[in-house]
Write a protein that holds these residues in place. Structure first.
Motif, mmCIF file in Angstrom:
data_model
loop_
_atom_site.group_PDB
_atom_site.id
_atom_site.type_symbol
_atom_site.label_atom_id
_atom_site.label_comp_id
_atom_site.label_asym_id
_atom_site.label_seq_id
_atom_site.Cartn_x
_atom_site.Cartn_y
_atom_site.Cartn_z
ATOM 1 N N ASP A 30 0.830 -1.207 0.000
ATOM 2 C CA ASP A 30 0.000 0.000 0.000
ATOM 3 C C ASP A 30 0.865 1.258 0.000
ATOM 4 O OD1 ASP A 30 -2.439 1.588 0.237
ATOM 5 O OD2 ASP A 30 -1.869 1.884 2.325
ATOM 6 N N ALA A 31 1.881 1.279 0.865
ATOM 7 C CA ALA A 31 2.754 2.447 0.942
ATOM 8 C C ALA A 31 3.506 2.673 -0.364
ATOM 9 C CB ALA A 31 3.752 2.268 2.095
ATOM 10 N N ILE A 32 3.998 1.604 -0.973
ATOM 11 C CA ILE A 32 4.746 1.726 -2.228
ATOM 12 C C ILE A 32 3.852 2.265 -3.337
ATOM 13 C CG2 ILE A 32 5.847 0.357 -4.057
ATOM 14 C CD1 ILE A 32 6.953 -1.416 -1.721
ATOM 15 N N LYS A 33 2.634 1.754 -3.461
ATOM 16 C CA LYS A 33 1.726 2.247 -4.493
ATOM 17 C C LYS A 33 1.385 3.716 -4.285
ATOM 18 C CE LYS A 33 -1.689 -0.485 -5.700
ATOM 19 N NZ LYS A 33 -2.821 -1.445 -5.541
ATOM 20 N N ARG A 34 1.196 4.106 -3.037
ATOM 21 C CA ARG A 34 0.919 5.523 -2.765
ATOM 22 C C ARG A 34 2.126 6.387 -3.118
ATOM 23 N NH1 ARG A 34 -1.395 7.124 2.820
ATOM 24 N NH2 ARG A 34 -1.319 9.092 1.661
ATOM 25 N N LEU A 35 3.320 5.941 -2.783
ATOM 26 C CA LEU A 35 4.528 6.695 -3.106
ATOM 27 C C LEU A 35 4.713 6.847 -4.610
ATOM 28 C CD1 LEU A 35 6.820 5.117 -0.403
ATOM 29 C CD2 LEU A 35 6.378 7.583 -0.622
ATOM 30 N N TRP A 36 4.311 5.842 -5.364
ATOM 31 C CA TRP A 36 4.417 5.904 -6.825
ATOM 32 C C TRP A 36 3.398 6.856 -7.457
ATOM 33 C CZ3 TRP A 36 4.693 -0.085 -7.836
ATOM 34 C CH2 TRP A 36 6.023 -0.525 -7.684
ATOM 35 N N THR A 37 2.249 7.014 -6.836
ATOM 36 C CA THR A 37 1.128 7.679 -7.503
ATOM 37 C C THR A 37 0.724 9.019 -6.895
ATOM 38 O OG1 THR A 37 -0.441 6.405 -6.148
ATOM 39 C CG2 THR A 37 0.142 5.488 -8.306
ATOM 40 N N GLU A 38 1.176 9.318 -5.674
ATOM 41 C CA GLU A 38 0.738 10.535 -4.992
ATOM 42 C C GLU A 38 1.926 11.444 -4.693
ATOM 43 O OE1 GLU A 38 -1.498 9.600 -1.485
ATOM 44 O OE2 GLU A 38 -2.524 7.899 -2.441
ATOM 45 N N GLU A 39 1.625 12.696 -4.440
ATOM 46 C CA GLU A 39 2.612 13.653 -3.966
ATOM 47 C C GLU A 39 2.314 14.015 -2.519
ATOM 48 O OE1 GLU A 39 2.701 16.948 -6.645
ATOM 49 O OE2 GLU A 39 3.465 15.759 -8.337
ATOM 50 N N ASP A 40 3.340 14.482 -1.827
ATOM 51 C CA ASP A 40 3.201 14.873 -0.420
ATOM 52 C C ASP A 40 2.513 13.770 0.397
ATOM 53 O OD1 ASP A 40 4.392 17.406 -0.839
ATOM 54 O OD2 ASP A 40 2.496 18.154 -1.633
ATOM 55 N N VAL A 41 3.033 12.562 0.272
ATOM 56 C CA VAL A 41 2.438 11.404 0.937
ATOM 57 C C VAL A 41 2.710 11.474 2.435
ATOM 58 C CG1 VAL A 41 2.440 8.891 1.129
ATOM 59 C CG2 VAL A 41 2.697 9.979 -1.121
ATOM 60 N N VAL A 42 1.650 11.365 3.204
ATOM 61 C CA VAL A 42 1.748 11.196 4.648
ATOM 62 C C VAL A 42 1.235 9.798 4.958
ATOM 63 C CG1 VAL A 42 0.980 11.970 6.919
ATOM 64 C CG2 VAL A 42 1.430 13.647 5.103
ATOM 65 N N PHE A 43 2.096 8.966 5.520
ATOM 66 C CA PHE A 43 1.730 7.570 5.756
ATOM 67 C C PHE A 43 1.795 7.267 7.243
ATOM 68 C CE2 PHE A 43 2.209 2.973 5.847
ATOM 69 C CZ PHE A 43 1.299 2.582 4.868
#
Length: 356
Positions: free
Chosen positions: A135-148
């Motif tokens: 989940d974190a990797i997909k968000r990092l690939w597709t979003e900006e300013d990711v807060v996880f």
């Protein structure tokens, strides 16, 4: 059917040096590109001759990317539990850029107790760490300013660089060996599937594929857009008896390697891996002839292997992709190259009456 090759070294320093093994493997990558194979993959494992020469698939695939222009490059699979998601997402995004968008990103949970112990990771956490990591990797690939904010990792806001070439992200595969629930979860999440038919019966695998395809469709995705990859050890020779002789040697060595790697399951139990304690006994009763009878190995003359593949197609569908394990390291480079040439020139053109 589509076909590629997968590297799963089962050798150690007493058999062949890592330097020689990778020289041979990269020459086979060149051959895969030349012969028109669809992909090249490599595993992630540690410490044992069972995969231990490949602790970082991305390193090998980056080398393969620099020598090829067409063939797809697959992790088979990387382990999110053993790396921080920011690090793994960045490495894979770099590989997607170096290869100009040829990455297939497969992720797995791992299953060897000694690997978890070395990384200081509890096995009972493996499923949760896997889900969180992907989940974190997909968000990092597709979003900006990711807060996880996860159970194991917290970071942000961050924007990953470089961004992947493939949009919205490289194809994501889940590698599963035995778990029906993992197949269902992969379908629900829209992840493609990799598995090894060698570890379950034909009926069990058919059941798992039915669940996976049903969950894929139920999640609103178009049936037939999912990708399903199987891995099979493969030895082909003009003379079928010669292929069986060499294939038996390779299978015996592979079985010995996994037997050593799973030995710690004799004293390990984990609720996240029900029944895995039986692996120790199962590896003691693995027999080449029974595997051949059950079509769990692709070994023989070109006509024999073509017939094996046509049976596999009837069991599981002709839309699957086959990864051929051509070089565990016990047979020569020349044997592996001969297998690939015979597959490309004499098996695949005749598959299913010439429609392969």
């Amino acid at each position: 059917m589509k076909f590629g090759i997968v590297f799963f070294p089962t050798v150690g320093p007493s058999d062949k040096s890592a330097e020689v093994y990778f020289d041979e493997a990269l020459r086979l990558v060149d051959l895969a590109e030349e012969l028109g194979f669809e992909h090249v993959k490599i595993v992630e494992h540690y410490f044992f001759s069972y995969g231990g020469y490949s602790p970082d698939p991305v390193t090998f695939l980056a080398a393969a990317a620099g020598r090829t222009r067409r063939v797809r490059l697959g992790t088979s699979a990387t382990i999110p539990a053993f790396q921080h998601p920011v690090k793994l997402a960045g490495k894979l995004a770099m590989l997607d850029n170096i290869s100009h968008g040829r990455l297939d990103a497969a992720f797995g949970r791992a299953f060897l107790p000694d690997e978890f112990k070395a990384f200081g990771i509890r096995m009972d956490e493996s499923r949760d760490r896997f889900v969180e990591g992907v989940d974190a990797i997909k968000r990092l690939w597709t979003e900006e300013d990711v807060v996880f904010e996860g159970a194991f990792h917290r970071f942000g806001p961050v924007t990953l660089l470089p961004r992947p070439v493939q949009q919205p992200h490289p194809p994501v595969f889940v590698t599963t060996a035995r778990s029906a629930e993992s197949c269902a979860e992969a379908g629900r999440a829209g992840h493609h599937l990799q598995t090894v038919p060698n570890v379950m019966s034909t009926e069990e695998l058919q059941s798992r594929l039915a669940v996976y395809r049903a969950e894929w469709a139920a999640s609103g995705r178009s049936p037939g857009t999912e990708q399903i990859h199987f891995s099979y050890p493969c030895v082909v020779a003009e003379d079928g008896q010669e292929a069986r002789r060499k294939g038996r040697v390779d299978d015996d060595r592979n079985s010995a390697a996994i037997r050593d790697a799973v030995a710690s399951w004799g004293t390990t139990r984990s609720e996240a891996y029900p029944g895995y304690e039986k692996l120790v006994e199962a590896t003691k009763t693995s027999h080449f002839e029974s595997k051949m009878d059950q079509k769990k190995l692709l070994i023989g003359s070109p006509d024999q292997v073509r017939a094996q593949l046509e049976q596999i197609s009837q069991w599981f569908g002709d839309d699957i992709t086959i990864s051929l394990g051509v070089h565990s390291g016990h047979l020569s480079y020349e044997d592996a190259a001969a297998t690939m040439r015979l597959m490309a020139e004499q098996v695949l053109p005749k598959l299913n009456g010439g429609r392969g």
